[in-house]
Design an enzyme around this catalytic site. Structure first.
Site, PDB file in Angstrom:
ATOM      1  CD  GLU A 130      -2.894   1.235   2.311  1.00  0.00           C
ATOM      2  OE1 GLU A 130      -2.787   0.420   3.245  1.00  0.00           O
ATOM      3  OE2 GLU A 130      -3.748   2.125   2.281  1.00  0.00           O
ATOM      4  N   GLY A 270       3.103   2.389  10.682  1.00  0.00           N
ATOM      5  CA  GLY A 270       2.814   1.620  11.892  1.00  0.00           C
ATOM      6  C   GLY A 270       2.615   0.147  11.594  1.00  0.00           C
ATOM      7  CB  ALA A 271       0.660  -2.178  11.498  1.00  0.00           C
ATOM      8  CG  MET A 272       0.162  -3.253   4.797  1.00  0.00           C
ATOM      9  SD  MET A 272      -0.861  -1.820   4.340  1.00  0.00           S
ATOM     10  CE  MET A 272      -2.076  -2.638   3.319  1.00  0.00           C
ATOM     11  CD  GLU A 273      -4.909  -2.071   5.594  1.00  0.00           C
ATOM     12  OE1 GLU A 273      -3.969  -1.640   6.290  1.00  0.00           O
ATOM     13  OE2 GLU A 273      -5.538  -1.362   4.802  1.00  0.00           O
ATOM     14  CG  HIS A 306      -5.976   0.694  12.572  1.00  0.00           C
ATOM     15  ND1 HIS A 306      -6.724   1.845  12.506  1.00  0.00           N
ATOM     16  CD2 HIS A 306      -5.407   0.550  11.353  1.00  0.00           C
ATOM     17  CE1 HIS A 306      -6.606   2.367  11.303  1.00  0.00           C
ATOM     18  NE2 HIS A 306      -5.812   1.600  10.570  1.00  0.00           N
ATOM     19  CD  GLU A 307      -2.873  -2.016  10.574  1.00  0.00           C
ATOM     20  OE1 GLU A 307      -3.367  -2.240   9.454  1.00  0.00           O
ATOM     21  OE2 GLU A 307      -2.511  -0.871  10.937  1.00  0.00           O
ATOM     22  CG  HIS A 310      -7.607  -1.832   7.951  1.00  0.00           C
ATOM     23  ND1 HIS A 310      -8.434  -0.883   7.393  1.00  0.00           N
ATOM     24  CD2 HIS A 310      -6.483  -1.167   8.335  1.00  0.00           C
ATOM     25  CE1 HIS A 310      -7.827   0.303   7.443  1.00  0.00           C
ATOM     26  NE2 HIS A 310      -6.657   0.160   8.016  1.00  0.00           N
ATOM     27  CD  GLU A 329      -6.143   3.377   6.661  1.00  0.00           C
ATOM     28  OE1 GLU A 329      -6.280   3.208   7.895  1.00  0.00           O
ATOM     29  OE2 GLU A 329      -5.585   2.532   5.938  1.00  0.00           O
TER      30      GLU A 329
END
Ligand code: ZN
Length: 882
Positions: A130, A270-273, A306-307, A310, A329
């Site tokens: 992303e 931070g992070a990725m889903e 959060h992730e 998603h 988001e």
């Protein structure tokens, strides 16, 4: 200004959106990983998209920094005359309506320092796709409205890369030859390329299980470097809590057999889903009481949630195009905020979210990068992963819930999933689901998506004792932002109560109503100016406005100091109580800043000190709330309140308030500090966290006083701390004094091999009054634990300094500006995303006092004149100079 030529990056416009010419049904990928190159074999099953206006359109695949080995169309090798290749695409003009395309490319993850696409970190491989990283892996329709079923086979040396992961379910594995093995993954859900992921390396695994509400068993797996396996328990607990919460609150279950999380120390965000295979910055996975603070534990719980969330809001339903980024988001931040509110203290969580919004998003809205929640154009999409898209976007989602109530909001969510599961949609689709599920008119509400800027809500009140009416005149306005000079009125939910002289909320009856309807309500403000009259109001109340921060606006109400003290003591809404204390504090801070600027003496007002004394003495209040009430706004937030920014005056005024409070409340602070001591084992539980936060706020004030006995308290706390929260707080107090040097050294020796802990060490110095200066930052960049290629290191040292140390960065000699411009140019060659974030440190330049303004402008012009700037940095610099 940068010259306009063929190389000048062009903006992409929302109004130019067209559906893709082709759709991809199936993708089969094979990766042959190796030290010096990686071969990617891609087999695409495509068909022409009937929704595209041109039935004979060419197929134009995105691709960057790829070495093309071969292209086959329906089994036939294409020679160079059958396709066109440039730096960003591969185009095949003559395409049948249905086709199978086989493309082989070579890529170089081992030299990819952008951390975008496939890259190496240590000896392992990781991916980040992303928004547009997949095009650095293979030629593809790299846009979110192209959703395909992916199969991925990874081939690699078994000794070097024993763990091979991708999205979905593992369906096979085996030995290829003497040294190489393979693993095959199938993802049953169609997805856009930005959700693709691949991980390969020597990783250890923490495994657990979760049974969904409908009884399906899900394997939970967290993969980390072997040395970090003892820091994954909190992350695993957070996964389980998130899964349970999403079932209970929204009826949403996980949909694959395995949920994997991988932690990597080199990561841009931070992070990725990624579907079934989330990739995280180590910062949001690893925690042990002695290495991570309460803030870290909290952040991990929130980012894991959060992730995970998603998976439905982002993956099952995704975005049509990147202008709609806030669709996933903003909604997912709102969901993680609601989750965090349920896990700990809802009011503390809300106040912290508002602080973030005001400190960072209001600033963005007032600067050169201001953009609506749904932007209309961008040069580089990576620059739009912003507090506006995320945090303001979450406020916009929250307003639906405030207007509809929790049940109405749930009805809207249910309809959204019913309509759009498996689709790539827009913010308007979300708004329509909320409206249709509730028969509610959200047409004016659309302006929250299209208009940038922070609205101002001005309220004036009139009490008529003889008629027993209380009238509120409400007016709204919104300042101009780049490209938007005129704004139309927003639909603003104004939650309020009326607080009587005894501190109790009065019943609320609007003119025209037969009876009172509760003591708190939400008014819909829709006009530029509007009047609301409450009847049967027996005494003059103090209005408690914008309860729980019901809209992302600036409230303007002419409260007297006595009214603020009343609200501070009595308001039933915790947010408004905190807000009253902040308003008082801000007023006095402004006076101190003005006095500092004019060289006058700096003294605190007695009623303010008395109010703070009472707050501190009130043992009935949640200690976390007391801590927040005693916490001063950031220097940068104070800067944003000035017509012209004088960083030295802000530093002097703010320091004077801290020192003044410490002197005036010395004995109360010390008593509270001692009362809040806790020798028990560390627990991450709301009550213990709250006590630690107040204890450490008290210590922070006490260490403002240059008294050996008080500094000794901090030294003792450091020495006997059984957790990082207390150790870090003690060091933060000491670092402003010479006594801090020995402790800093001891800290660095002890934690030399814990990268995340060393990040804290860098930040403490970057933010210190004593050490936070350009010379020291440059020296620290030579420290063995620092690495210019690692985003966490850049953020914790350089980012902290330029974004959060106002007076340090803006030193009057301009040294901060030339330093950051040099650093941006160095980092831009390695990692444009990280460089662009640093370039944001110029965003306030037009509001600086004249000397600094000129120095900043000179550095911006120097940057703009560079040849070969990335589009990321180009966009920030050029918008600053517009
Ligand atoms: Zn997100």
């Amino acid at each position: 200004m940068a010259k306009l030529d063929a190389n000048t990056p062009q903006a992409i416009q929302l109004r130019d959106y067209t559906p893709p010419a082709f759709l991809i049904d199936k993708v089969d990928l094979t990766f042959e990983l190796d030290e010096t190159q990686t071969r990617v074999i891609s087999r695409l099953v495509l068909h022409r998209n009937p929704a595209h206006p041109d039935a004979r359109a060419a197929l134009c695949l995105d691709g960057r920094e790829l070495e093309l080995e071969s292209v086959k169309l329906d089994g036939e090798v294409l020679d160079g005359s059958r396709y066109a290749l440039d730096a960003e695409s591969l185009t095949i003009a003559a395409m049948p309506d249905n086709a199978i395309l086989e493309i082989v490319t070579l890529i170089h993850p081992e030299t990819n320092t952008s951390l975008n696409g496939l890259y190496r970190s240590g000896a392992n491989f990781y991916s980040q796709c992303e928004a547009e990283g997949f095009r650095k892996i293979t030629y593809y329709l790299d846009r979110p409205d192209v959703m395909a079923r992916f199969t991925t086979t990874v081939v690699a040396d078994k000794q070097k890369w024993p763990v091979l992961l991708s999205n979905g379910n593992k369906v096979g594995e085996g030995q290829l030859d003497k040294s190489r093995h393979w693993v095959k993954w199938v993802d049953p859900f169609k997805k856009p390329a930005y959700l693709f992921a691949l991980v390969a390396g020597k990783l250890s695994k923490l495994a657990d299980k979760y049974t969904t509400g409908s009884g399906r068993e899900v394997a939970l797996e967290i993969f980390v470097e072997p040395a970090d396996l003892d820091k994954c328990d909190h992350a695993m607990e957070s996964v389980k809590k998130s899964m349970r919460w999403d079932e209970q609150r929204y009826g949403l279950e996980y949909d694959l057999d395995t949920y994997m999380i991988v932690a990597v120390g080199d990561f841009n965000m931070g992070a990725m889903e990624n579907k079934g295979l989330n990739i995280f910055n180590t910062k949001y996975v690893l925690a042990r009481p002695d290495t991570a603070t309460d803030v870290d534990f909290d952040g991990i719980e929130a980012v894991i949630a959060h992730e995970y969330f998603h998976n439905w809001t982002g993956n099952r339903v995704t975005c049509r195009d990147w202008f709609q980024l806030s669709l996933k988001e903003g909604l997912t931040v709102f969901r993680d905020q609601e989750f965090s509110a349920d896990m700990g203290s809802a009011s503390v969580q809300r106040i912290e979210a508002v602080r973030t919004l005001r400190t960072h998003q209001f600033a963005e809205d007032a600067g050169p990068m201001a953009h609506p929640v749904r932007p209309e154009s961008y040069i580089e999409i990576n620059n739009f992963y912003t507090v506006t898209i995320y945090e303001k976007g979450a406020e916009v989602v929250r307003m639906y819930q405030t207007l509809l109530g929790r049940e109405g909001f749930r009805r809207g969510m249910d309809l959204y999933f019913k309509r759009h599961d498996g689709q790539a949609v827009t913010c308007d689709d979300f708004r329509a689901a909320m409206a249709d599920a509730n028969g509610y008119d959200f047409s004016q509400f659309a302006r929250w998506y299209s208009q940038a800027g922070t609205p101002v809500l001005s309220v004036r009140a009139r009490y008529d004792a003889s008629a027993q009416t209380y009238t509120l005149e409400v007016a709204q306005s919104c300042p101009a932002t780049p490209g938007q000079s005129e704004k139309l009125p927003f639909h603003i939910p104004l939650a309020l109560g009326l607080v009587g002289p005894d501190g109790a909320d009065l019943p609320l009856q609007l003119a025209g109503e037969n009876e009172a309807q509760g003591t708190q309500r939400v008014l819909s403000v829709k006009e530029a100016s509007q009047t609301f009259t409450f009847v049967n109001v027996p005494v003059e109340p103090v209005p408690s406005l914008l309860r729980n921060f019901s809209a992302p606006v600036k409230l303007d109400f002419p409260y007297s100091r006595a009214q603020l003290v009343h609200l501070l003591a009595h308001d039933s809404d915790a947010f408004c109580r905190w807000e009253a204390s902040q308003t008082l504090m801000l007023e006095d801070l402004q006076d101190l800043i003005d006095a500092a600027r004019q060289g006058q003496p700096l003294a605190l007002k007695d009623d303010f000190v008395a109010a703070m004394r009472q707050v501190l003495a009130n043992e009935a209040l949640d200690p976390a709330l007391v801590a927040l009430m005693l916490t001063l706004p950031a220097e940068t937030y104070l800067a944003d309140q000035q017509a012209e920014i004088d960083p030295d005056a802000i530093r002097a005024g703010r320091d004077a308030m801290r020192l003044g409070l410490a002197r005036a409340l010395r004995s109360e602070l010390k008593a509270s500090y001692l009362r809040l001591q806790d020798d028990s084992a560390y627990r991450f539980e709301a009550e213990a966290v709250a006590r630690r936060s107040l204890k450490n706020v008290c210590l922070g004030y006490l260490t403002e006083l240059d008294e050996p006995a008080l500094l000794e308290l901090a030294e003792q706390q450091y020495a006997k701390a059984n957790n990082m929260t207390d150790a870090q707080a003690a060091l933060a107090g000491l670092v402003n004094w010479a006594e801090g040097d020995a402790v800093l050294d001891a800290f660095a020796k002890k934690w030399a091999h814990e990268a995340l802990v060393m990040d804290k060490w860098f930040t403490l110095q970057a933010l210190s009054r004593r050490l936070g200066n350009v010379q020291q930052i440059k020296a620290l960049m030579q420290h063995p634990a620092f690495a210019i290629t690692n985003p966490n290191k850049v953020r914790s040292l350089i980012g902290a300094f330029v974004h959060n140390n106002l007076a340090g960065f803006h030193a009057a000699d301009g040294s901060g500006y030339s330093f950051i411009a040099d650093t941006i140019l160095t980092i831009d060659k390695l990692n444009p995303q990280v460089a662009a974030r640093l370039a944001g440190s110029f965003n306030r330049w037009k509001k600086m006092e004249a000397g600094r303004r000129a120095a900043m402008q000179a550095q911006l012009e120097r940057l703009a004149a560079q040849v070969g700037l990335s589009r990321d940095v180009y966009e920030i610099v050029s918008k600053n100079l517009q």
